[in-house]
Design a protein around this motif. Structure first.
Motif, mmCIF file in Angstrom:
data_model
loop_
_atom_site.group_PDB
_atom_site.id
_atom_site.type_symbol
_atom_site.label_atom_id
_atom_site.label_comp_id
_atom_site.label_asym_id
_atom_site.label_seq_id
_atom_site.Cartn_x
_atom_site.Cartn_y
_atom_site.Cartn_z
ATOM 1 N N ASP A 1 0.837 -1.198 0.000
ATOM 2 C CA ASP A 1 0.000 0.000 0.000
ATOM 3 C C ASP A 1 0.876 1.254 0.000
ATOM 4 O OD1 ASP A 1 -2.790 1.229 0.460
ATOM 5 O OD2 ASP A 1 -1.578 2.143 2.049
ATOM 6 N N GLU A 2 0.727 2.082 -1.011
ATOM 7 C CA GLU A 2 1.590 3.255 -1.164
ATOM 8 C C GLU A 2 1.421 4.239 -0.013
ATOM 9 O OE1 GLU A 2 1.243 5.080 -4.960
ATOM 10 O OE2 GLU A 2 1.836 3.290 -6.075
ATOM 11 N N GLU A 3 0.184 4.424 0.445
ATOM 12 C CA GLU A 3 -0.038 5.361 1.551
ATOM 13 C C GLU A 3 0.688 4.888 2.800
ATOM 14 O OE1 GLU A 3 -3.587 7.417 4.258
ATOM 15 O OE2 GLU A 3 -4.069 5.740 2.907
ATOM 16 N N TYR A 4 0.574 3.578 3.101
ATOM 17 C CA TYR A 4 1.243 3.073 4.294
ATOM 18 C C TYR A 4 2.761 3.188 4.167
ATOM 19 C CZ TYR A 4 2.910 0.207 8.059
ATOM 20 O OH TYR A 4 3.586 -0.197 9.173
ATOM 21 N N LEU A 5 3.304 2.785 3.024
ATOM 22 C CA LEU A 5 4.752 2.819 2.843
ATOM 23 C C LEU A 5 5.297 4.242 2.970
ATOM 24 C CD1 LEU A 5 5.118 0.270 -0.099
ATOM 25 C CD2 LEU A 5 5.639 -0.099 2.320
ATOM 26 N N SER A 6 4.575 5.212 2.439
ATOM 27 C CA SER A 6 5.029 6.605 2.562
ATOM 28 C C SER A 6 4.912 7.095 4.000
ATOM 29 C CB SER A 6 4.230 7.515 1.629
ATOM 30 O OG SER A 6 2.869 7.556 2.002
ATOM 31 N N SER A 7 3.958 6.533 4.760
ATOM 32 C CA SER A 7 3.762 6.975 6.143
ATOM 33 C C SER A 7 4.918 6.562 7.047
ATOM 34 C CB SER A 7 2.444 6.421 6.700
ATOM 35 O OG SER A 7 2.555 5.034 7.029
ATOM 36 N N SER B 1 0.485 12.154 12.060
ATOM 37 C CA SER B 1 -0.224 12.173 10.779
ATOM 38 C C SER B 1 -1.495 11.339 10.874
ATOM 39 C CB SER B 1 0.674 11.625 9.659
ATOM 40 O OG SER B 1 1.886 12.339 9.573
ATOM 41 N N MET B 2 -2.336 11.483 9.854
ATOM 42 C CA MET B 2 -3.592 10.740 9.798
ATOM 43 C C MET B 2 -3.537 9.737 8.665
ATOM 44 S SD MET B 2 -6.610 10.503 11.299
ATOM 45 C CE MET B 2 -7.063 12.108 11.999
ATOM 46 N N PHE B 3 -3.841 8.483 8.984
ATOM 47 C CA PHE B 3 -3.929 7.435 7.977
ATOM 48 C C PHE B 3 -5.388 7.338 7.551
ATOM 49 C CE2 PHE B 3 -3.795 3.030 6.395
ATOM 50 C CZ PHE B 3 -2.662 3.111 5.603
ATOM 51 N N SER B 4 -5.630 7.333 6.268
ATOM 52 C CA SER B 4 -7.003 7.378 5.756
ATOM 53 C C SER B 4 -7.776 6.100 6.098
ATOM 54 C CB SER B 4 -6.990 7.582 4.239
ATOM 55 O OG SER B 4 -6.606 6.386 3.578
ATOM 56 N N LEU C 1 -5.088 8.036 13.640
ATOM 57 C CA LEU C 1 -4.071 9.050 13.925
ATOM 58 C C LEU C 1 -2.851 8.318 14.466
ATOM 59 C CD1 LEU C 1 -3.761 12.203 13.996
ATOM 60 C CD2 LEU C 1 -4.278 12.047 16.450
ATOM 61 N N PHE C 2 -1.670 8.633 13.940
ATOM 62 C CA PHE C 2 -0.499 7.878 14.356
ATOM 63 C C PHE C 2 0.723 8.773 14.512
ATOM 64 C CE2 PHE C 2 -0.050 8.012 9.768
ATOM 65 C CZ PHE C 2 1.322 8.175 9.576
ATOM 66 N N ALA C 3 1.639 8.296 15.344
ATOM 67 C CA ALA C 3 2.954 8.921 15.488
ATOM 68 C C ALA C 3 3.987 7.816 15.387
ATOM 69 C CB ALA C 3 3.069 9.653 16.823
ATOM 70 N N ARG D 1 -15.089 8.828 18.930
ATOM 71 C CA ARG D 1 -15.425 10.228 18.646
ATOM 72 C C ARG D 1 -14.550 10.703 17.512
ATOM 73 N NH1 ARG D 1 -11.340 13.598 19.708
ATOM 74 N NH2 ARG D 1 -10.183 13.551 21.677
ATOM 75 N N SER D 2 -14.968 11.783 16.844
ATOM 76 C CA SER D 2 -14.193 12.336 15.739
ATOM 77 C C SER D 2 -12.917 12.966 16.268
ATOM 78 C CB SER D 2 -15.019 13.384 14.984
ATOM 79 O OG SER D 2 -16.181 12.804 14.430
ATOM 80 N N MET D 3 -11.867 12.878 15.460
ATOM 81 C CA MET D 3 -10.601 13.480 15.841
ATOM 82 C C MET D 3 -10.710 15.004 15.857
ATOM 83 S SD MET D 3 -8.433 11.041 16.433
ATOM 84 C CE MET D 3 -8.117 9.312 16.019
ATOM 85 N N ARG D 4 -9.915 15.604 16.724
ATOM 86 C CA ARG D 4 -9.822 17.062 16.811
ATOM 87 C C ARG D 4 -8.397 17.487 16.480
ATOM 88 N NH1 ARG D 4 -12.195 16.451 22.793
ATOM 89 N NH2 ARG D 4 -14.391 16.039 22.300
ATOM 90 N N LYS D 5 -8.227 18.754 16.125
ATOM 91 C CA LYS D 5 -6.884 19.264 15.842
ATOM 92 C C LYS D 5 -5.979 19.102 17.053
ATOM 93 C CE LYS D 5 -8.129 22.653 12.289
ATOM 94 N NZ LYS D 5 -8.125 24.103 11.920
ATOM 95 N N SER D 6 -6.540 19.252 18.241
ATOM 96 C CA SER D 6 -5.730 19.151 19.462
ATOM 97 C C SER D 6 -5.159 17.749 19.648
ATOM 98 C CB SER D 6 -6.562 19.539 20.684
ATOM 99 O OG SER D 6 -7.711 18.708 20.806
ATOM 100 N N ASP D 7 -5.810 16.725 19.064
ATOM 101 C CA ASP D 7 -5.317 15.359 19.212
ATOM 102 C C ASP D 7 -3.926 15.191 18.607
ATOM 103 O OD1 ASP D 7 -7.541 14.322 20.589
ATOM 104 O OD2 ASP D 7 -8.644 14.056 18.721
ATOM 105 N N TYR D 8 -3.620 15.987 17.580
ATOM 106 C CA TYR D 8 -2.293 15.910 16.971
ATOM 107 C C TYR D 8 -1.227 16.307 17.994
ATOM 108 C CZ TYR D 8 -4.251 15.373 12.253
ATOM 109 O OH TYR D 8 -4.904 14.894 11.145
#
Length: 205
Positions: free
Chosen positions: A93-99, A106-109, A118-120, A139-146
């Motif tokens: 998976d290109e998205e995973y490999l780039s992550s 960052s956020m994985f789709s 959401l991952f670090a 619950r939905s992610m918030r900007k503060s979660d980053y």
């Protein structure tokens, strides 16, 4: 707005995060520090969290909720891990490999799992050592979660350094260890013992 009400709200926010920071500091001294760190972070993220290493072994997942992956048990070691079919899917998976190169939270789709993650990435200097993830299920992610996850990931790395938690960093070095051993380069006695413990082997195996 009543200034007193605003002050009280700000004070409560400050106390909430001060208490979280204190709980994370104490968690480093716990018997199972990673489990404790994720447990005390539940009321911050309000979503399930887990940590896996470079080989997709689950290092911590103190709370499972409906919709999350069901871990497989590796037959030789008895350790929980991400299901092999998903690992194989990630490998192409290109998205995973780039992550894997990401240095920021960052956020994985939702493409693969059906919900966002959401991952670090956890970095030991320049070496990728694993990942801490937050599944967007409750619950939905918030900007503060980053920012929250950036701080938590930093505390996890501090915990690794203080506790000398081997599992995150040792896996990617094992191949080089075997090469050095076969070529006759000395590594001392402690390193082989550490690797054997990581692999759940005895010296006589």
């Amino acid at each position: 707005e009543d200034p007193c009400a605003v002050y009280n709200t700000v004070q409560q926010i400050f106390e909430k995060y001060a208490a979280w920071d204190s709980a994370l500091q104490w968690a480093i001294q716990a018997e199972k520090p990673l489990d404790r760190m994720l447990t005390v972070s539940q009321n911050i993220f309000e979503n399930p969290l887990f940590i896996h290493d470079t080989d997709f072994y689950i290092l911590s997942c103190p709370r499972w909720v409906e919709g999350m992956l069901r871990w497989e048990t590796e037959s030789r070691t008895g350790r929980e891990m991400v299901p092999m079919d998903l690992i194989n899917e990630f490998k192409v998976d290109e998205e995973y490999l780039s992550s894997l190169k990401s240095r920021q939270v960052s956020m994985f789709s939702a493409t693969i799992r059906g919900y966002r993650i959401l991952f670090a990435n956890l970095w030991n200097h320049d070496r990728y050592s694993g990942r801490v993830c937050v599944d967007e299920l409750e619950r939905s992610m918030r900007k503060s979660d980053y920012l929250h996850l950036e701080y938590l990931a930093g505390m996890i790395m501090l915990c690794m350094e203080r506790q000398k938690l081997l599992w995150l960093s040792v896996g990617s070095d094992i191949d080089q260890f075997f090469i050095d051993t076969l070529e006759g380069r000395e590594s001392g006695d402690q390193l082989p013992r550490d690797y054997l413990r990581y692999l759940d082997w005895a010296r006589e195996d």
